[in-house]
Scaffold this active site. Structure first.
Site, PDB file in Angstrom:
ATOM      1  N   GLU A 143     126.956  35.694  18.739  1.00 57.58           N
ATOM      2  CA  GLU A 143     126.551  37.131  19.060  1.00 57.58           C
ATOM      3  C   GLU A 143     127.564  37.837  19.981  1.00 57.58           C
ATOM      4  OE1 GLU A 143     124.304  39.134  17.445  1.00 57.58           O
ATOM      5  OE2 GLU A 143     124.792  40.633  18.843  1.00 57.58           O
ATOM      6  N   THR A 159     125.214  43.259  13.307  1.00 60.60           N
ATOM      7  CA  THR A 159     125.003  41.803  12.829  1.00 60.60           C
ATOM      8  C   THR A 159     125.022  42.171  11.320  1.00 60.60           C
ATOM      9  OG1 THR A 159     124.235  41.246  14.659  1.00 60.60           O
ATOM     10  CG2 THR A 159     123.522  40.016  12.873  1.00 60.60           C
ATOM     11  N   HIS A 186     123.532  39.201  23.853  1.00 56.23           N
ATOM     12  CA  HIS A 186     123.331  40.506  23.000  1.00 56.23           C
ATOM     13  C   HIS A 186     123.202  41.448  24.331  1.00 56.23           C
ATOM     14  CE1 HIS A 186     121.705  43.674  20.873  1.00 56.23           C
ATOM     15  NE2 HIS A 186     121.993  43.009  19.794  1.00 56.23           N
ATOM     16  N   ASP A 218     130.496  38.339  16.018  1.00 52.29           N
ATOM     17  CA  ASP A 218     130.240  39.232  14.900  1.00 52.29           C
ATOM     18  C   ASP A 218     130.625  40.672  15.122  1.00 52.29           C
ATOM     19  OD1 ASP A 218     128.254  39.920  17.217  1.00 52.29           O
ATOM     20  OD2 ASP A 218     126.649  39.937  15.822  1.00 52.29           O
ATOM     21  N   HIS A 219     130.638  41.069  16.197  1.00 51.74           N
ATOM     22  CA  HIS A 219     131.259  42.399  16.556  1.00 51.74           C
ATOM     23  C   HIS A 219     131.429  42.340  18.424  1.00 51.74           C
ATOM     24  CE1 HIS A 219     127.099  43.042  18.194  1.00 51.74           C
ATOM     25  NE2 HIS A 219     126.654  42.715  16.896  1.00 51.74           N
TER      26      HIS A 219
HETATM   27  C1  GP9 Z   1     118.714  40.273  15.776  1.00 50.39           C
HETATM   28  C2  GP9 Z   1     120.331  40.046  15.931  1.00 50.39           C
HETATM   29  C3  GP9 Z   1     120.747  41.268  16.637  1.00 50.39           C
HETATM   30  O1  GP9 Z   1     118.235  39.244  14.979  1.00 50.39           O
HETATM   31  O2  GP9 Z   1     120.736  39.352  15.042  1.00 50.39           O
HETATM   32  O3  GP9 Z   1     121.459  42.451  16.003  1.00 50.39           O
HETATM   33  P1  GP9 Z   1     122.478  43.343  16.417  1.00 50.39           P
HETATM   34  O4  GP9 Z   1     121.808  44.159  17.299  1.00 50.39           O
HETATM   35  O5  GP9 Z   1     123.871  42.673  17.108  1.00 50.39           O
HETATM   36  O6  GP9 Z   1     123.126  44.086  15.224  1.00 50.39           O
HETATM   37 MN    MN Z   2     125.245  41.020  16.415  1.00 52.45          MN
END
Ligand code: GP9
Ligand code: MN
Length: 857
Positions: free
Chosen positions: A262, A306, A422, A481-482
């Site tokens: 993440e 995500t 996150h 992911d980003h």
């Molecule tokens: C929640 C997680 C977060 O299930 O995958 O998503 P994001 O906010 O990073 O798009």
């Molecule tokens: Mn994410």
């Protein structure tokens, strides 16, 4: 009293508006009660609580208000009918939510027969009598009218009053919406989670909004036809690149683990903050001789964050210009996704995520992608302390995911989605092992801390991965992911990176995320090819040796050596080895030098316009595939279209599936014994698992065991017991040895010995006869004792822990085969040695024992 009641009746209830308001009030109260008792909407603060409690008001005023437009008695009847319908919607959602932890969407309602079968035909099993209580207010209103306690007022009330009610309702809605947006911007475009829409705007709004969006997407879908595919296939056929024989099939037949990191950015790799390494474990993986690591790999997500990453990684299709493709199309479209492709190559597929199953519409999308299993929040321990932000804390999530991985028939394809790193990077203090950065930007400064936490979680997982033997036949791919830090924080990023400046060009470069593909025997390297998330699947399929010449994928195999290296961003930016486009301006990628439009040479002009075209074409064709649902028209050779109805991620179904897996001769668990592997404990220093009641401050004396008072010894043992109980299962036991070691000598020690299991029949106990341990500098320890079968069940492997006076805790996995000493009166002459390895130095247990020893008293 009677007078008051009769006044209420005359001036309120017996008036049409009075009846309407009564219906509204009762409906709002029962909806709130339902929210609180039947759904888990994930309210995180009191502001959200308020929004949730007021959100039924607008819809109730509006919808029940429609009844006021009818004349005379009809008006009452219409109000009652609307109330009944709204209540039935609520009731149906209660049942559906209980089984699926999600709300009924219009697609599901319209395919209600399928839903009923999805419920396993066992509505009776889901239904609780208390659910009927939602009809209470309806029944009360009905009775009040029938018994004439409330008299229907036949007088017309004109149009003004009803109209005013609708205006008031609309005003309420606007207020509700602006409160919702204050707390969660992008709510309606990005959607996130159906639970969010219900939490912020109410169940009725959710149902209506969902129907509206479904209508919009269906309109485009229904107009599309097979000829729309031509431009897509033509484009893709022109852009296919041949696989590189050096890598093709290098991981054929292996298990695949996709590790979703993440918000993890590439800059963290090898990054030092004030001289301190932030992510030692991922750094090591990045440089591992068996890792192919990319240093010019970019995230390409849009608003779907995500979910866009997942869409690209597993389908090689881009996310959409706005919103989340998983939310909008995941449940309806046809896909040729990685899980489906691999399951048709005999793979078992699972996605594991310690958060709500409905987030990003995963619960529905994964069916279209052909995931056999989706392990989400409800499958993991529910202890509140284990959760933060979007789900289960990574260390706990990874540890508790192991039993599932072990059960999957091999080969398997499993995705692990972490969440702890996150935004807003404000993790629990007790989980953090490094300090904040000091840019002064509160959301940025926690980032290196949570990234470290994620890194430690990865380290713990990798320890297990190697020691368990799973690494022997498993490819594991890590990707970020980003971004974690958005371009709203440029000054802080500049400080963090110690740069003089950080502009638009730098921000595009900052979108790099790691892609590390580790597999034993892989010819590792740091690969400088430019690529992005869209390219992952073709790259993976190449390594898996799976034919990829006919799939409709927008990415290219990054190992082919022939990919075009144009990295498109959803906002029109792009990066190539030569040029970068950032916010409409062009730069040279290597130097960051801006190319002013008047300075462009003719060749540059042409190259840049070709690149811009290539990016637009790629994105718009991918959008076309999703928005027109074109894969439904495409017959991928040797691929059977996914039948969504075959998948269900309810716990009941998962239990059935796991029971089936339990008999699979190919699961890692069932193969372990044949392969001579030991079921080793998963070691984690997650404080939530080490100490049931936070870390005690009263550190115990840590003088060598020989000097420990019996009382202190019991305390230490108790603490060890607590820790081990979190590691133990019925077939794992622990052994603790207290040894005043001098690591340079080979010597004898007297020690205490205890055994532990989660089985209450095996509480830790100290044997009367002490064990004798030997230890030499080479790290080889012998162990011999007067123990018999009653003391240890040798059929079960166990882990021995050794507390050394250097503060280290050493561990060894001991089974009947390698138990070095005496058991049941028989010595084991072949295997006199046990190898102890130190526990990872990040271990809090280690730190604690080190404290014990330092403070020694
Ligand atoms: C929640 C997680 C977060 O299930 O995958 O998503 P994001 O906010 O990073 O798009
Ligand atoms: Mn994410």
């Amino acid at each position: 009293m009677n007078q008051i009641l009769s006044n209420i009746k005359t001036f309120f209830l017996n008036k049409r508006l009075g009846f309407y308001f009564l219906a509204v009030i009762l409906y709002v109260i029962k909806t709130d009660l339902t929210y609180l008792t039947k759904f888990s909407l994930g309210v995180q603060n009191s502001f959200q609580q308020i929004i949730m409690l007021i959100n039924p008001i607008a819809a109730a005023l509006f919808l029940l208000g429609i009844g006021l437009f009818f004349k005379g008695r009809k008006s009452y009847i219409v109000i009652l009918i609307i109330d009944f319908l709204l209540t039935t919607l609520l009731f149906a959602n209660i049942l559906y939510y209980r089984e699926f932890s999600d709300f009924l969407t219009i697609e599901i309602i319209s395919k209600s027969s399928q839903t009923a079968s999805g419920l396993g035909g066992s509505i009776s099993g889901i239904f609780k009598v208390s659910d009927l209580l939602v009809y209470t207010d309806f029944v009360v209103l009905l009775l009040l009218l029938l018994t004439k306690v409330i008299k229907m007022n036949p007088k017309s009330i004109g149009k003004r009053q009803p109209f005013t009610c609708l205006v008031v309702a609309t005003a309420f809605f606007c207020a509700n919406l602006s409160m919702a947006y204050t707390d969660r911007s992008g709510l309606l475009t990005r959607t996130f989670d159906n639970n969010y829409i219900v939490k912020y705007l109410g169940l009725n709004f959710f149902t209506g909004y969902n129907a509206f969006r479904a209508h919009e997407t269906n309109a485009v879908r229904s107009k599309a036809n097979v000829s729309d595919l031509t431009s897509v296939t033509q484009y893709l056929d022109q852009h296919r690149v041949p696989a590189n024989p050096e890598y093709f099939g290098k991981a054929k037949g292996k298990n695949v683990i996709i590790f979703h990191l993440e918000s993890f950015q590439q800059f963290l790799i090898d990054f030092k903050y004030k001289g301190k390494v932030v992510t030692p474990n991922l750094n090591a993986l990045y440089h591992n001789p068996n890792s192919i690591s990319f240093d010019n790999f970019f995230n390409q997500v849009g608003e779907g964050k995500t979910s866009d990453a997942e869409m690209m990684l597993e389908n090689s299709l881009f996310g959409l210009p706005s919103g989340s493709a998983m939310q909008l199309y995941g449940g309806e479209n046809t896909f040729n996704a990685a899980p489906a492709i691999l399951s048709q190559h005999n793979y078992t597929t699972a996605s594991l995520h310690g958060g709500n199953s409905s987030f990003w519409n995963r619960d529905s999308t994964y069916k279209s992608w052909g995931y056999d299993m989706f392990v989400s929040k409800s499958f993991y321990p529910q202890n509140k302390d284990y959760y933060h932000g979007y789900g289960l804390k990574d260390k706990i999530f990874l540890k508790d995911s192991i039993p599932y991985l072990e059960e999957l028939p091999q080969p398997f394809y499993a995705k692990l989605i972490t969440v702890s790193n996150h935004y807003a990077f404000d993790f629990d203090k007790k989980d953090l092992t490094i300090g904040r950065s000091d840019t002064g930007d509160p959301t940025v400064d926690g980032y290196i801390q949570t990234a470290r936490y994620l890194d430690e979680a990865v380290g713990e997982f990798m320890n297990w991965f190697h020691q368990s033997g799973m690494s022997k036949n498993t490819l594991i791919a890590f990707y970020g992911d980003h971004y974690g830090i958005s371009d709203n924080h440029k000054p802080a990023i500049r400080k963090l990176l110690g740069r003089k400046s950080f502009g638009e060009f730098d921000d595009v470069q900052f979108q790099r995320v790691p892609l590390i593909i580790y597999s034993e025997g892989l010819p590792g390297k740091i690969d400088h090819t430019y690529g992005g998330e869209i390219d992952f699947l073709p790259t993976l399929l190449g390594l898996m040796g799976i034919d990829n010449t006919k799939t409709l994928q927008f990415g290219q195999d990054l190992l082919s050596g022939k990919s075009n290296q144009i990295v498109a961003q959803r906002n029109g930016n792009f990066v190539t080895p030569k040029y970068t486009k950032a916010k409409g301006k062009y730069y040279l990628t290597k130097t960051g030098e801006h190319i002013g439009s008047d300075e462009e040479t003719d060749t540059e002009k042409e190259e840049l316009s070709n690149l811009t075209n290539a990016v637009t074409t790629q994105l718009s064709l991918s959008d076309r595939v999703i928005q027109r649902d074109l894969l439904r028209f495409y017959d991928l050779p040797n691929f059977k279209k996914v039948d969504r109805s075959k998948y269900s991620y309810t716990k009941k179904n998962a239990t059935k599936l796991l029971a089936k897996f339990a008999n699979s001769p190919t699961s890692f668990k069932n193969q372990r014994e044949n392969l001579g592997l030991t079921d080793i404990p998963y070691l984690t220093d997650a404080p939530e698992l080490i100490n049931k009641n936070d870390r005690p401050n009263n550190m115990l004396a840590a003088t060598p065991a020989t000097n420990l008072s019996p009382e202190n010894k019991t305390k230490v043992v108790e603490e060890f017991n607590n820790w081990f109980a979190t590691q133990a299962s019925d077939n794992k036991m622990g052994l603790m040895v207290f040894a005043p070691l001098n690591l340079t000598d080979e010597s004898f020690y007297q020690s205490s010995f205890g055994k532990i299991g989660s089985n209450p029949e095996y509480p830790i106990h100290l044997l009367e006869n002490p064990l004798i341990t030997y230890y030499s500098k080479s790290g080889i320890t012998g162990l011999a004792a007067d123990v018999n079968q009653d003391d240890i069940d040798f059929a079960k492997p166990f882990t021995a822990y050794l507390l050394a006076d250097d503060g280290n805790v050493y561990q060894a996995d001991i089974s009947k085969q390698n138990f070095p000493g005496v058991y049941n009166g028989i010595t084991n002459p072949e295997n006199q040695l046990v190898y102890y390895t130190p526990l990872p130095h990040t271990s809090k247990l280690f730190l604690k024992y080190q404290d014990l020893i330092k403070n020694g008293h």
